[in-house]
Design a protein around this motif. Structure first.
Motif, PDB file in Angstrom:
ATOM      1  N   ALA A 190     105.201  57.749  65.942  1.00 62.35           N
ATOM      2  CA  ALA A 190     106.526  57.748  66.611  1.00 62.35           C
ATOM      3  C   ALA A 190     106.961  56.760  67.306  1.00 62.35           C
ATOM      4  O   ALA A 190     108.170  56.486  67.802  1.00 62.35           O
ATOM      5  CB  ALA A 190     106.594  59.126  67.662  1.00 62.35           C
ATOM      6  N   SER A 191     106.089  55.635  67.460  1.00 62.14           N
ATOM      7  CA  SER A 191     106.618  54.550  68.072  1.00 62.14           C
ATOM      8  C   SER A 191     107.412  53.650  66.953  1.00 62.14           C
ATOM      9  O   SER A 191     107.380  54.007  65.881  1.00 62.14           O
ATOM     10  CB  SER A 191     105.158  53.659  68.481  1.00 62.14           C
ATOM     11  N   GLY A 192     108.285  52.676  67.667  1.00 64.45           N
ATOM     12  CA  GLY A 192     108.824  51.730  66.670  1.00 64.45           C
ATOM     13  C   GLY A 192     108.247  51.271  65.834  1.00 64.45           C
ATOM     14  O   GLY A 192     108.710  51.145  64.631  1.00 64.45           O
ATOM     15  N   ALA A 215     120.077  51.958  60.066  1.00 64.47           N
ATOM     16  CA  ALA A 215     119.913  52.436  58.679  1.00 64.47           C
ATOM     17  C   ALA A 215     120.127  53.949  58.716  1.00 64.47           C
ATOM     18  O   ALA A 215     120.745  54.624  57.905  1.00 64.47           O
ATOM     19  CB  ALA A 215     118.750  51.824  58.008  1.00 64.47           C
ATOM     20  N   ALA A 216     119.346  54.778  59.663  1.00 63.65           N
ATOM     21  CA  ALA A 216     119.516  56.075  59.778  1.00 63.65           C
ATOM     22  C   ALA A 216     120.907  56.758  60.099  1.00 63.65           C
ATOM     23  O   ALA A 216     121.312  57.496  59.562  1.00 63.65           O
ATOM     24  CB  ALA A 216     118.564  56.453  60.771  1.00 63.65           C
ATOM     25  N   ALA A 223     115.115  55.745  56.143  1.00 64.38           N
ATOM     26  CA  ALA A 223     115.242  55.887  57.705  1.00 64.38           C
ATOM     27  C   ALA A 223     115.404  57.076  58.336  1.00 64.38           C
ATOM     28  O   ALA A 223     114.801  57.231  59.417  1.00 64.38           O
ATOM     29  CB  ALA A 223     116.323  54.504  57.959  1.00 64.38           C
ATOM     30  N   THR A 224     116.217  57.999  57.868  1.00 65.18           N
ATOM     31  CA  THR A 224     116.376  59.235  58.163  1.00 65.18           C
ATOM     32  C   THR A 224     115.158  60.023  58.505  1.00 65.18           C
ATOM     33  O   THR A 224     114.472  60.388  59.652  1.00 65.18           O
ATOM     34  CB  THR A 224     117.331  59.927  57.555  1.00 65.18           C
ATOM     35  N   LEU A 225     113.982  59.843  57.190  1.00 59.25           N
ATOM     36  CA  LEU A 225     112.809  60.476  57.307  1.00 59.25           C
ATOM     37  C   LEU A 225     112.252  60.070  58.281  1.00 59.25           C
ATOM     38  O   LEU A 225     111.070  60.869  58.833  1.00 59.25           O
ATOM     39  CB  LEU A 225     112.432  60.448  55.938  1.00 59.25           C
ATOM     40  N   ALA A 226     111.995  58.730  58.370  1.00 56.43           N
ATOM     41  CA  ALA A 226     111.141  58.135  59.508  1.00 56.43           C
ATOM     42  C   ALA A 226     111.337  59.035  60.827  1.00 56.43           C
ATOM     43  O   ALA A 226     110.259  59.146  61.664  1.00 56.43           O
ATOM     44  CB  ALA A 226     111.308  56.642  59.721  1.00 56.43           C
ATOM     45  N   PHE A 227     112.735  59.021  61.112  1.00 52.89           N
ATOM     46  CA  PHE A 227     112.905  59.712  62.541  1.00 52.89           C
ATOM     47  C   PHE A 227     112.569  61.307  62.736  1.00 52.89           C
ATOM     48  O   PHE A 227     112.069  61.613  63.600  1.00 52.89           O
ATOM     49  CB  PHE A 227     114.390  59.503  62.840  1.00 52.89           C
ATOM     50  N   ILE A 262     119.950  60.914  66.684  1.00 52.33           N
ATOM     51  CA  ILE A 262     118.929  60.586  65.342  1.00 52.33           C
ATOM     52  C   ILE A 262     117.628  61.160  65.618  1.00 52.33           C
ATOM     53  O   ILE A 262     116.802  61.499  64.994  1.00 52.33           O
ATOM     54  CB  ILE A 262     119.139  59.246  64.946  1.00 52.33           C
ATOM     55  N   LEU A 263     117.142  60.920  66.774  1.00 51.18           N
ATOM     56  CA  LEU A 263     115.977  61.442  67.357  1.00 51.18           C
ATOM     57  C   LEU A 263     115.956  62.537  67.897  1.00 51.18           C
ATOM     58  O   LEU A 263     115.183  63.542  67.773  1.00 51.18           O
ATOM     59  CB  LEU A 263     115.172  60.126  68.149  1.00 51.18           C
TER      60      LEU A 263
END
Length: 311
Positions: A190-192, A215-216, A223-227, A262-263
């Motif tokens: 979860a960190s940047g 990008a998200a 990018a969305t999946l990363a968040f 987004i988060l």
């Protein structure tokens, strides 16, 4: 020497993994002067600290200050006044309190974790605008993931000063190594840097968390999946902490939290979907109302609310 009857002003210092911030803050919560210095290869962390403090004392003389409150990424030891931030490798058992005492002789210095300070700042300055919270968890999502509790208006530090290290709860036993030495910690997901690392491994071509957020927002799938992945890891940690401590409120701050909905939206959804027990379902999860200054307000409160914080 301060004149009797003059207004109380404290120096608040926020030690992060990529930047240091400081502010002169009055007893009524007004930021009089604020400064920030980025860590970089061209200056040491000690130099960055000195420059940050100097930017304040150039405009607010030291004899107008009543104390120094400092929030630092951890681990830390408030008893010895030393810090060992995971993301500042050159600082291991660094005597932060002693260093500040030498920079500004005669001022009391009080130290707590950066997320503890963020939670305390939120409780002190933002709570009048929200329902009162008796048990708050602050989470800083940035270069690392830090956490801290404020219980009944007092920072709960624990015996070693490190209570609330939520970023180092294991959420993926088969996951990536963490700078702390463990594997699969919340911070690795979860960190940047953790989010960027995962996104790049899955085909995204950007370079930092700011670009990942953009990008998200633009609808990029990876990018969305990363968040969403980060939100899931944070939700696991939040519910674990709440099951143990019976929290009222979780407040999210830090650079990555600037992504906003987004988060926050997937985090709230993951918490709601996985909160089985009734007392967990009453938990509120919000972004800090104080933005990047929450930790500075909390650091100031270490001095300004000192009597309240005593057991």
């Amino acid at each position: 020497m301060r004149q009797r009857g003059s207004a109380v002003t404290v120096l608040a210092v926020d030690i992060g993994g990529t930047k240091f911030a400081a502010a002169a803050i009055s007893a009524d919560g007004e930021i009089q002067v604020r400064a920030e210095v980025a860590l970089s290869g061209s200056r040491s962390a000690e130099e960055a600290l000195a420059q940050t403090i100097a930017k304040i004392t150039e405009r607010v003389s030291a004899d107008r200050l009543d104390g120094i409150g400092v929030g630092s990424a951890g681990p830390l030891d408030p008893c010895t006044g030393t810090v060992s931030p995971v993301n500042i490798p050159s600082w291991r058992d660094f005597p932060l309190v002693k260093t500040l005492e030498q920079m500004l002789p005669g001022l009391p210095v009080r130290l707590a974790g950066d997320a503890q300070c963020m939670a305390l700042g939120e409780w002190w300055r933002a709570s009048p605008h929200r329902a009162p919270s008796r048990a708050v968890l602050g989470i800083v999502v940035s270069t690392g993931v830090g956490g801290g509790f404020v219980l009944e208006g007092r920072p709960y530090l624990g015996p070693t000063g490190n209570a609330g290290h939520i970023g180092h709860i294991t959420v993926d036993p088969g996951g990536d190594p963490c700078p702390c030495g463990a594997v699969g910690c919340v911070e690795t997901v979860a960190s940047g840097p953790g989010m960027v690392r995962w996104a790049r491994a899955n085909g995204w071509n950007g370079h930092d968390a700011v670009a990942l957020t953009a990008a998200a927002r633009a609808g990029d799938t990876v990018a969305t999946l990363a968040f969403q992945r980060a939100a899931g890891a944070l939700a696991t940690a939040v519910l674990t902490a709440s099951a143990l401590v019976d929290l009222d409120h979780v407040v999210i701050g830090g650079g990555v939290a600037a992504a906003g909905p987004i988060l926050l939206d997937p985090l709230r959804q993951a918490v709601a979907e996985n909160a089985g027990l009734g007392f967990l379902r009453r938990l509120r999860v919000d972004l800090t109302a104080l933005g990047r200054d929450a930790g500075l307000f909390g650091a100031a409160a270490l001095i300004l609310l000192h009597d309240l914080q005593k057991p």
